[in-house]
Design a protein around this motif. Structure first.
Motif, PDB file in Angstrom:
ATOM      1  N   VAL A  50      87.868  -9.450  85.139  1.00 15.74           N
ATOM      2  CA  VAL A  50      87.744  -9.501  86.119  1.00 15.74           C
ATOM      3  C   VAL A  50      86.646 -10.267  85.952  1.00 15.74           C
ATOM      4  O   VAL A  50      86.419  -9.848  88.126  1.00 15.74           O
ATOM      5  CB  VAL A  50      86.303  -7.430  84.753  1.00 15.74           C
ATOM      6  N   ASN A  51      86.521 -10.945  85.394  1.00 20.61           N
ATOM      7  CA  ASN A  51      85.124 -12.036  85.746  1.00 20.61           C
ATOM      8  C   ASN A  51      85.995 -13.011  86.982  1.00 20.61           C
ATOM      9  O   ASN A  51      85.458 -13.414  87.240  1.00 20.61           O
ATOM     10  CB  ASN A  51      84.326 -12.661  84.604  1.00 20.61           C
ATOM     11  N   SER A  52      87.607 -13.208  86.857  1.00 18.65           N
ATOM     12  CA  SER A  52      88.059 -13.851  87.579  1.00 18.65           C
ATOM     13  C   SER A  52      88.287 -12.881  88.704  1.00 18.65           C
ATOM     14  O   SER A  52      88.240 -14.060  90.047  1.00 18.65           O
ATOM     15  CB  SER A  52      89.160 -15.009  87.203  1.00 18.65           C
ATOM     16  N   LEU A  53      88.347 -12.180  88.800  1.00 20.23           N
ATOM     17  CA  LEU A  53      88.094 -11.390  90.045  1.00 20.23           C
ATOM     18  C   LEU A  53      87.364 -11.359  90.952  1.00 20.23           C
ATOM     19  O   LEU A  53      87.290 -11.338  91.940  1.00 20.23           O
ATOM     20  CB  LEU A  53      88.867  -9.509  89.706  1.00 20.23           C
ATOM     21  N   ALA A  64      86.785  -3.957  91.037  1.00 16.82           N
ATOM     22  CA  ALA A  64      87.450  -4.706  89.947  1.00 16.82           C
ATOM     23  C   ALA A  64      86.621  -3.833  88.570  1.00 16.82           C
ATOM     24  O   ALA A  64      87.774  -3.628  87.696  1.00 16.82           O
ATOM     25  CB  ALA A  64      86.470  -5.944  90.122  1.00 16.82           C
ATOM     26  N   ALA A  65      86.286  -3.121  88.231  1.00 11.94           N
ATOM     27  CA  ALA A  65      84.750  -2.431  87.798  1.00 11.94           C
ATOM     28  C   ALA A  65      86.465  -1.336  86.900  1.00 11.94           C
ATOM     29  O   ALA A  65      87.148  -0.882  85.972  1.00 11.94           O
ATOM     30  CB  ALA A  65      84.747  -1.054  87.887  1.00 11.94           C
ATOM     31  N   ASP A  66      88.015  -0.301  87.913  1.00 16.19           N
ATOM     32  CA  ASP A  66      87.963  -0.028  88.026  1.00 16.19           C
ATOM     33  C   ASP A  66      90.001  -0.535  87.762  1.00 16.19           C
ATOM     34  O   ASP A  66      90.384   0.100  86.643  1.00 16.19           O
ATOM     35  CB  ASP A  66      88.862   0.943  89.640  1.00 16.19           C
ATOM     36  N   ALA A  67      89.823  -1.720  88.463  1.00 16.78           N
ATOM     37  CA  ALA A  67      91.043  -2.404  87.528  1.00 16.78           C
ATOM     38  C   ALA A  67      91.399  -2.797  86.072  1.00 16.78           C
ATOM     39  O   ALA A  67      91.940  -2.614  85.349  1.00 16.78           O
ATOM     40  CB  ALA A  67      91.044  -4.018  88.746  1.00 16.78           C
ATOM     41  N   ILE A  87      79.215  -3.663  86.389  1.00 14.66           N
ATOM     42  CA  ILE A  87      79.197  -4.964  86.477  1.00 14.66           C
ATOM     43  C   ILE A  87      77.305  -4.103  87.019  1.00 14.66           C
ATOM     44  O   ILE A  87      77.405  -3.360  87.992  1.00 14.66           O
ATOM     45  CB  ILE A  87      80.232  -5.079  87.392  1.00 14.66           C
ATOM     46  N   TRP A  88      76.890  -5.782  87.039  1.00 14.78           N
ATOM     47  CA  TRP A  88      75.702  -5.810  86.703  1.00 14.78           C
ATOM     48  C   TRP A  88      75.373  -7.052  87.961  1.00 14.78           C
ATOM     49  O   TRP A  88      75.782  -8.288  87.445  1.00 14.78           O
ATOM     50  CB  TRP A  88      74.723  -5.600  85.537  1.00 14.78           C
TER      51      TRP A  88
END
Lengths: 451, 221
Positions: A50-53, A64-67, A87-88
């Motif tokens: 997710v971070n890299s996304l 991204a969170a859903d991913a 994600i904050w």
């Protein structure tokens, strides 16, 4: 526990159960750990993904969170549960959230793993902080859901294992029963034996563990057979020994009947009395020997040596010879049954008197010799030829210098009585002619040490 | 009959000596094998009564020795060892008869007479010489059916002479058969007995051959 079967069953059952329990516990713990590790790994991977996304800047945080959630469904063979992703942004606003994820902050940590409580529930959270953009990505597992997975796995293993337990129990029972069958067979063999059969059992086809017991049984049987043979020999011998005096008796009776003078008749009748007396003495000795053989040894008593000798002299009154007691014997304790002691001494004295020529004195003297009490009976008879010395204790043995009315049992009785009393006999020829018969009794150790 | 008794039990020995004497036997007695051997070598015995269990050895060994050197003296084994195997062993070693203890005195006497007869090859118990009949068992002598009274010694002399009617027996031989080792024999005792016998039976009953000995005369009519 009085049943080998029950004992074996219990031991095996308890052991198996313990091992089984240990096994199951280990599986549970290990599975738990592995699962945790794997799920943590997944958390980490998803977080970084997710971070890299996000970093790429092309993806909306919500997407991204859903991913993250869809990623968690990854392999089909793995555990299926959904992770939650938050994600904050740098200002503390929730910019991305996977479906079903809670609204509260999962954790307040920086990079890394943490265990937190969210609401009432425990969570495992992985955080990735992007220092440049100030975003924090939190990926978390509801621990209760994790536990559900673990439980599922463990149960999946334990339930069949549990079903095995009764099967195991049945197998153990069968094995134990079968294994103990040789004992049953041996018991059957023994039960079928005739009471008089004292032949040895054959331990060859018996299991190794039972053999010592049967070998002990065999040696017991052997001793029984020996003792019975001895008894039979003794009885045969005794009956045999009576025949010669009986022949004498009958003969004298016939002579008495056929005698042509009164003097001859009287002489024959007198001889009959003599023969009967002889046989009476023989029977008495046989009874004595039989009792010595049969009865258990009487309990030993600790007696003062000097008192013992005085008592014996009183019992044998009138003593056929003077009894010399060394003064050093006063206060010396010996352990012996006084009855056996006087029986031995009486027989030795009778023997000595029979062997002694008329007018010669028999001397009986007691003294202490190192750790033994020694009672010596000395006569001036012909002594015993060296070749016969080893035989004189045998029953019915009569040597060269046997006396007219003897039976060959006196010394055998003395020997048996002395051994039963815990002592021993010793015989020696005197240089000046005659025999020394010695009774040896061990003196009590305390006294030995004291002197 | 002259009998050697080998027995170690003193009472039995004395009793048998007396009893057999009463039956007309001449008895010598010893209680050790060591004494029996020389006795048998020194004198002739008509029979031996042998006990097996002796203090200085087994009577069977004596028996073996006797037979080994060709001594055919009849042996009666008299012993407390009475099992069948013992009897068979004794008989096969050369004994002529076997009796167990206790025994009947009369039976011993009869058996001794029987083995004495066998040794002499005489089938009939009585000794007959013409009209003279001597019965060893009943200790009597009849001439033409009427009883003749004889003293013990006279009977013994006549018995010895009638056992071997054609044989000449010297004075010494007669003495040996009649008297024990301990008996005091007057030098002419035999002549006295022969004289008395002639007196009772007839002059020709017994023939004297001067310097040689005596034997039965022609059978009495």
């Amino acid at each position: 526990m009085r049943s080998i079967r029950a004992r074996l069953m219990t031991i095996l059952a308890v052991a198996t159960t313990i091992i089984w329990l240990c096994g199951v516990s280990w599986i549970a713990v290990h599975t738990q750990r592995e699962l945790d590790r794997m799920l943590d790994q997944r958390l980490g991977e998803v977080g970084r993904m997710v971070n890299s996304l996000l970093r790429s800047g092309e993806i909306d945080p919500m997407v991204a969170a859903d991913a993250a959630m869809s990623m968690s469904q990854g392999s089909e063979s793995g555990p299926r549960n959904f992770i939650s992703c938050q994600i904050w942004d740098a200002e503390g606003r929730l910019i991305g959230r996977s479906g079903g994820a809670p609204l509260e902050e999962l954790a307040s940590i920086g990079n890394g793993f943490a265990d937190t409580m969210v609401g009432e529930q425990p969570w495992r959270v992985f955080a990735v902080v992007d220092a440049v953009r100030g975003t924090r990505i939190l990926i978390g597992d509801n621990l209760e859901e994790r536990q559900a997975i673990v439980r599922q796995v463990v149960l999946g293993l334990v339930v069949p294992a549990a079903a095995l337990l009764p099967l195991l129990a049945a197998l153990i029972w069968l094995a134990v029963s079968h294994g103990l069958r040789p004992l049953d067979m041996a018991a059957t063999v023994l039960r079928q034996r005739k009471p008089a059969d004292l032949a040895p059992l054959s331990p060859a086809d018996l299991p190794v563990e039972v053999r010592p017991m049967f070998q002990a049984l065999d040696s017991l049987l052997e001793r029984l057979a020996e003792s019975r043979a001895q008894e039979q020999t003794f009885t045969a011998f005794a009956a045999h020994e009576l025949r010669t005096p009986l022949a004498g008796l009958r003969l004298q009776a016939q002579l008495a009947m056929a005698a042509d003078t009164e003097a001859t008749r009287q002489s024959a009748l007198k001889q009959i009395i003599v023969a009967v007396d002889r046989m009476t003495a023989l029977v008495r000795q046989l009874l004595e020997l039989s009792r010595l053989d049969g009865e258990a040894a009487p309990p030993e008593r600790s007696v003062d040596a000097a008192e013992l000798l005085d008592e014996t002299a009183r019992r044998m009154h009138p003593m056929p010879c003077a009894l010399q007691v060394a003064p050093s014997l006063r206060g010396v304790p010996v352990r012996v049954d006084p009855g056996l002691f006087s029986m031995t001494l009486r027989n030795l004295l009778e023997n000595a008197i029979q062997q002694s020529p008329a007018g010669e004195e028999v001397v009986c003297e007691a003294h202490r010799d190192a750790d033994h009490l020694v009672i010596a009976v000395r006569d001036r008879g012909p002594g015993i030829p060296p070749a016969e010395l080893q035989h004189i204790r045998k029953r019915f043995f009569r040597g060269r210098h046997k006396s007219a009315g003897g039976s060959g049992l006196g010394l055998a009785i003395a020997d048996a009585a002395m051994r039963k009393a815990g002592g021993m006999l010793r015989f020696r020829n005197r240089p000046e002619g005659g025999l020394v018969a010695e009774m040896l009794l061990p003196v009590e150790p305390e006294a030995a040490r004291a002197s | 009959m002259r009998v050697l008794l080998v027995e170690d039990d003193a009472m039995l020995l004395d009793g048998m000596r007396l009893g057999l004497k009463m039956h007309g036997f001449q008895v010598e007695a010893v209680s050790l094998l060591g004494d029996a051997e020389p006795a048998l070598r020194a004198t002739h015995f008509d029979a031996v009564v042998l006990d097996i269990m002796l203090p200085d050895g087994s009577g069977l060994d004596l028996l073996r020795q006797l037979r080994a050197r060709g001594d055919a003296t009849p042996v009666l084994l008299l012993t407390a060892r009475d099992a069948v195997e013992d009897r068979v062993e004794g008989l096969d070693l050369g004994a002529d008869d076997y009796l167990g203890k206790p025994f009947d005195l009369d039976e011993v006497a009869a058996r001794l007479r029987a083995i004495g007869r066998r040794a002499q090859g005489r089938p009939t118990p009585q000794l007959t010489w013409g009209a003279l009949v001597l019965d060893p068992a009943r200790r009597d002598v009849t001439l033409h059916g009427s009883r003749i009274a004889l003293s013990r010694r006279e009977f013994a002399v006549l018995e010895v002479l009638m056992e071997r009617p054609g044989v000449i027996l010297s004075r010494e031989e007669l003495q040996e058969r009649l008297y024990g080792w301990l008996d005091d024999v007057e030098s002419n005792a035999i002549e006295v007995h022969i004289h008395k016998l002639r007196h009772k039976l007839g002059r020709d009953a017994i023939r004297t051959l001067r310097g040689i000995g005596y034997r039965m005369g022609d059978p009495l009519a």
